[in-house]
Design a protein around this motif. Structure first.
Motif, mmCIF file in Angstrom:
data_model
loop_
_atom_site.group_PDB
_atom_site.id
_atom_site.type_symbol
_atom_site.label_atom_id
_atom_site.label_comp_id
_atom_site.label_asym_id
_atom_site.label_seq_id
_atom_site.Cartn_x
_atom_site.Cartn_y
_atom_site.Cartn_z
ATOM 1 N N GLY A 126 0.822 -1.200 0.000
ATOM 2 C CA GLY A 126 0.000 0.000 0.000
ATOM 3 C C GLY A 126 0.858 1.253 0.000
ATOM 4 N N GLU A 127 0.211 2.413 0.059
ATOM 5 C CA GLU A 127 0.936 3.683 0.038
ATOM 6 C C GLU A 127 1.830 3.843 1.252
ATOM 7 O OE1 GLU A 127 -1.795 6.873 -0.435
ATOM 8 O OE2 GLU A 127 -2.426 6.269 -2.453
ATOM 9 N N ASP A 128 1.404 3.298 2.384
ATOM 10 C CA ASP A 128 2.160 3.448 3.629
ATOM 11 C C ASP A 128 2.722 2.118 4.109
ATOM 12 O OD1 ASP A 128 1.494 6.233 3.794
ATOM 13 O OD2 ASP A 128 -0.497 5.650 4.499
ATOM 14 N N GLY A 129 3.036 1.236 3.184
ATOM 15 C CA GLY A 129 3.561 -0.074 3.563
ATOM 16 C C GLY A 129 2.551 -1.176 3.283
ATOM 17 N N ASP A 130 2.822 -2.334 3.856
ATOM 18 C CA ASP A 130 1.937 -3.475 3.624
ATOM 19 C C ASP A 130 0.546 -3.222 4.170
ATOM 20 O OD1 ASP A 130 3.924 -4.893 2.399
ATOM 21 O OD2 ASP A 130 4.450 -6.086 4.158
ATOM 22 N N PRO B 18 -27.268 -21.201 -3.524
ATOM 23 C CA PRO B 18 -26.724 -22.541 -3.761
ATOM 24 C C PRO B 18 -26.588 -22.904 -5.233
ATOM 25 C CG PRO B 18 -28.276 -22.597 -1.946
ATOM 26 C CD PRO B 18 -28.369 -21.222 -2.532
ATOM 27 N N ASP B 19 -27.452 -22.352 -6.098
ATOM 28 C CA ASP B 19 -27.356 -22.664 -7.523
ATOM 29 C C ASP B 19 -26.449 -21.697 -8.278
ATOM 30 O OD1 ASP B 19 -28.858 -20.355 -7.583
ATOM 31 O OD2 ASP B 19 -30.618 -21.254 -8.539
ATOM 32 N N GLY B 20 -25.839 -20.749 -7.575
ATOM 33 C CA GLY B 20 -24.920 -19.814 -8.197
ATOM 34 C C GLY B 20 -25.570 -18.699 -8.987
ATOM 35 N N ALA B 21 -26.905 -18.662 -9.039
ATOM 36 C CA ALA B 21 -27.595 -17.679 -9.874
ATOM 37 C C ALA B 21 -27.492 -16.265 -9.303
ATOM 38 C CB ALA B 21 -29.061 -18.063 -10.037
ATOM 39 N N LEU B 22 -27.412 -16.155 -7.990
ATOM 40 C CA LEU B 22 -27.332 -14.857 -7.329
ATOM 41 C C LEU B 22 -26.076 -14.814 -6.470
ATOM 42 C CD1 LEU B 22 -31.035 -14.582 -6.108
ATOM 43 C CD2 LEU B 22 -30.049 -13.485 -8.132
ATOM 44 N N SER B 23 -25.484 -13.631 -6.361
ATOM 45 C CA SER B 23 -24.293 -13.514 -5.528
ATOM 46 C C SER B 23 -24.137 -12.100 -5.013
ATOM 47 C CB SER B 23 -23.034 -13.927 -6.308
ATOM 48 O OG SER B 23 -22.778 -13.026 -7.370
ATOM 49 N N VAL B 24 -23.420 -11.989 -3.916
ATOM 50 C CA VAL B 24 -22.999 -10.696 -3.374
ATOM 51 C C VAL B 24 -21.482 -10.761 -3.241
ATOM 52 C CG1 VAL B 24 -23.038 -9.135 -1.396
ATOM 53 C CG2 VAL B 24 -25.146 -10.270 -2.135
ATOM 54 N N ARG B 25 -20.796 -9.872 -3.954
ATOM 55 C CA ARG B 25 -19.332 -9.817 -3.923
ATOM 56 C C ARG B 25 -18.889 -8.466 -3.402
ATOM 57 N NH1 ARG B 25 -17.064 -13.870 -7.253
ATOM 58 N NH2 ARG B 25 -18.674 -14.980 -8.453
ATOM 59 N N SER B 26 -17.808 -8.477 -2.633
ATOM 60 C CA SER B 26 -17.291 -7.218 -2.131
ATOM 61 C C SER B 26 -15.838 -7.402 -1.719
ATOM 62 C CB SER B 26 -18.125 -6.722 -0.942
ATOM 63 O OG SER B 26 -17.841 -5.365 -0.670
ATOM 64 N N SER B 27 -15.159 -6.296 -1.472
ATOM 65 C CA SER B 27 -13.774 -6.341 -1.011
ATOM 66 C C SER B 27 -13.530 -5.185 -0.057
ATOM 67 C CB SER B 27 -12.803 -6.271 -2.196
ATOM 68 O OG SER B 27 -12.933 -5.044 -2.887
ATOM 69 N N ALA B 28 -12.456 -5.309 0.702
ATOM 70 C CA ALA B 28 -12.099 -4.266 1.655
ATOM 71 C C ALA B 28 -10.604 -4.331 1.907
ATOM 72 C CB ALA B 28 -12.866 -4.441 2.968
ATOM 73 N N ALA B 29 -10.053 -3.226 2.372
ATOM 74 C CA ALA B 29 -8.628 -3.168 2.680
ATOM 75 C C ALA B 29 -8.439 -2.481 4.020
ATOM 76 C CB ALA B 29 -7.865 -2.432 1.582
ATOM 77 N N GLY B 30 -7.322 -2.803 4.668
ATOM 78 C CA GLY B 30 -7.037 -2.183 5.953
ATOM 79 C C GLY B 30 -5.685 -2.617 6.482
ATOM 80 N N ARG B 31 -5.426 -2.269 7.722
ATOM 81 C CA ARG B 31 -4.145 -2.579 8.344
ATOM 82 C C ARG B 31 -4.057 -4.052 8.733
ATOM 83 N NH1 ARG B 31 -6.065 1.127 11.738
ATOM 84 N NH2 ARG B 31 -5.701 -0.321 13.490
ATOM 85 N N LEU B 32 -2.848 -4.594 8.706
ATOM 86 C CA LEU B 32 -2.651 -5.986 9.109
ATOM 87 C C LEU B 32 -3.027 -6.199 10.570
ATOM 88 C CD1 LEU B 32 -1.006 -5.985 6.413
ATOM 89 C CD2 LEU B 32 0.550 -7.609 7.518
ATOM 90 N N ASP B 33 -2.798 -5.193 11.413
ATOM 91 C CA ASP B 33 -3.110 -5.362 12.833
ATOM 92 C C ASP B 33 -4.592 -5.150 13.140
ATOM 93 O OD1 ASP B 33 -3.318 -2.622 12.543
ATOM 94 O OD2 ASP B 33 -1.787 -2.118 14.032
ATOM 95 N N ASP B 34 -5.394 -4.916 12.095
ATOM 96 C CA ASP B 34 -6.852 -4.796 12.247
ATOM 97 C C ASP B 34 -7.544 -5.825 11.367
ATOM 98 O OD1 ASP B 34 -9.326 -3.726 13.100
ATOM 99 O OD2 ASP B 34 -9.410 -2.415 11.328
ATOM 100 N N ALA B 35 -6.936 -7.014 11.264
ATOM 101 C CA ALA B 35 -7.448 -8.037 10.345
ATOM 102 C C ALA B 35 -8.883 -8.426 10.679
ATOM 103 C CB ALA B 35 -6.540 -9.260 10.381
ATOM 104 N N VAL B 36 -9.167 -8.646 11.941
ATOM 105 C CA VAL B 36 -10.522 -9.043 12.330
ATOM 106 C C VAL B 36 -11.507 -7.931 12.017
ATOM 107 C CG1 VAL B 36 -12.011 -9.672 14.270
ATOM 108 C CG2 VAL B 36 -9.731 -10.669 14.091
ATOM 109 N N GLY B 37 -11.108 -6.698 12.271
ATOM 110 C CA GLY B 37 -11.978 -5.569 11.962
ATOM 111 C C GLY B 37 -12.264 -5.445 10.476
#
Length: 324
Positions: free
Chosen positions: A257-261, A272-291
Motif C-alpha cells: 500500500g501507500e504506507d507499507g503493507d 446454492p445454484d450460483g444464480a445470485l451472488s454478493v461480492r465485495s472487497s475491503a482493505a485495511g491494516r494488518l493489525d486490524d485483520a478481524v476488523g
C-alpha cells in the motif's frame, strides 16, 4: 536434562500425517524439541474406511473434535488442523498458537484428458463435496452437471480415472503437500472461484495453560502475513454465519500500500445454484485483520447476502475435511 518429546496428535490419513509431519519438522528445527506423532483415530476415519456415512453429523467436525478431545485429555501436547476446518468460535481451554506460512490457497481442477474447466463439454459431470465450489462453478454458466461427492483425495480422483466423473475440484494445497500436483489440469483463478476461508493454511493448537509452549510456537512458527489474512477471512465468515446460510468464499492477501503493507480481502456469498451472488472487497491494516473482515461481512449482509441461502442448514464452514 533435555526436555521430553512433544506429543503431536494426528489423524491417520496420508494428508493429515503429512501436514503433522511438516509441523513436527518445523518444531524440531526452530524450537529444538523432539516430536513424536501420536495417532488419534476418529469415528470419521472409521466411517470413511468402511465407506459408511456419519448420519446427522459433519465428518469434519468429528475430526476436529477428536483431536481437541485428545488435547484436553492431556493425551497429546499439540495438534495440527487444516485451518478451514476449524469453527470460527474459539474453543475453551485451547489456543491457536501458530499459523505457519500458507500453501497456495487456490482450488484446482483434475479432469480427464488434461482438460481445463472451459474445455469441458456441456453436460460434463464435475464432482465436488463443497457448496461453495458448486455454486461458483455453476455461476460460470458452463452447462456442467455438478455431482456431490465425498471421500479423500484418492477416492475423488479415482472417480475421474474410472470414468465415473469428467472432473473434480480440489484444494491445491492438499495435492501439493502429498506431492500430487501432477494430477492438476488447471489451477482456478480466484476471480472465478474464491477459496474457502482459511484454505491452504494450517492451524497449530495446544492447551491455553501450556503458556511456554503457546509462546514458543507463536514466536517460531507463526507467519504474521498468513495469520492476518486468515483472521480476516474467518471474520468475514463469522459475520456472515450470523445471518447468512449461503455458500461463502473469501481470500485475504498482503499487498503493498501507500504506507507499507496492507491487507486486501475479497469475499463472495452465493445462492446454492450460483444464480445470485454478493461480492465485495475491503482493505485495511494488518493489525486490524478481524476488523477488516468483520466490516466486509457486515457490508455484504447489508447488500443482501442474508437472503441468498436456502431453508435449512447449509454447510458453509466445512468441505468434508482437510485440504480436499
Amino acid at each position: 536434562m533435555s526436555a521430553p518429546a512433544l506429543r503431536l496428535g494426528t489423524r491417520r490419513s496420508l494428508l493429515a500425517r503429512t501436514q503433522s509431519g511438516h509441523v513436527a519438522d518445523l518444531v524440531r528445527a526452530r524450537l529444538g524439541r523432539e516430536v513424536e506423532l501420536v495417532e488419534v483415530t476418529t469415528d470419521g476415519d472409521r466411517s470413511q474406511a468402511s465407506n459408511t456415512s456419519l448420519v446427522g453429523s459433519s465428518s469434519t467436525g468429528v475430526f476436529v473434535s477428536a483431536l481437541r478431545d485428545a488435547l484436553l485429555a492431556d493425551e497429546v501436547d499439540l495438534v495440527v488442523h487444516s485451518l478451514k476446518d476449524l469453527p470460527t468460535a474459539p474453543h475453551a481451554g485451547l489456543a491457536l498458537a501458530a499459523v505457519p506460512t500458507r500453501e497456495d490457497s487456490r482450488d484446482v481442477l483434475v479432469a480427464r484428458d488434461g482438460l481445463t474447466l472451459g474445455e469441458l463439454p456441456v453436460g460434463s459431470r464435475l464432482g465436488t463435496g463443497s457448496p461453495r465450489r458448486a455454486a461458483q462453478v455453476a455461476a460460470l454458466g458452463l452447462g456442467l452437471e455438478i455431482v456431490p461427492i465425498r471421500g479423500n483425495i484418492d477416492t475423488r480422483v479415482g472417480k475421474v480415472t474410472a470414468g465415473e466423473l469428467d472432473a473434480v475440484v480440489l484444494a491445491r494445497a492438499g495435492l501439493a503437500r502429498i506431492d500430487r500436483l501432477d494430477l492438476v489440469t488447471e489451477t482456478l483463478d480466484p476471480l472465478q472461484v474464491l477459496p474457502a476461508p482459511g484454505q491452504g493454511a494450517l492451524a497449530v493448537e495446544c492447551r491455553e495453560s501450556d503458556t511456554d509452549l503457546v509462546a514458543a510456537l507463536g514466536e517460531h512458527l507463526d507467519d504474521a502475513g498468513t495469520r492476518a489474512a486468515v483472521l480476516a477471512e474467518r471474520a468475514v465468515l463469522a459475520t456472515l454465519e450470523g445471518g447468512c446460510s449461503a455458500p461463502i468464499g473469501a481470500l485475504g492477501e498482503v499487498v503493498e500500500g501507500e504506507d507499507g503493507d496492507e491487507l486486501w480481502v475479497r469475499a463472495v456469498a452465493l445462492s446454492p445454484d450460483g444464480a445470485l451472488s454478493v461480492r465485495s472487497s475491503a482493505a485495511g491494516r494488518l493489525d486490524d485483520a478481524v476488523g477488516v473482515g468483520t466490516r466486509l461481512g457486515e457490508e455484504m449482509l447489508a447488500d443482501g447476502a442474508g437472503q441468498l441461502g436456502q431453508p435449512g442448514p447449509v454447510d458453509t464452514q466445512t468441505e468434508q475435511g482437510e485440504e480436499r
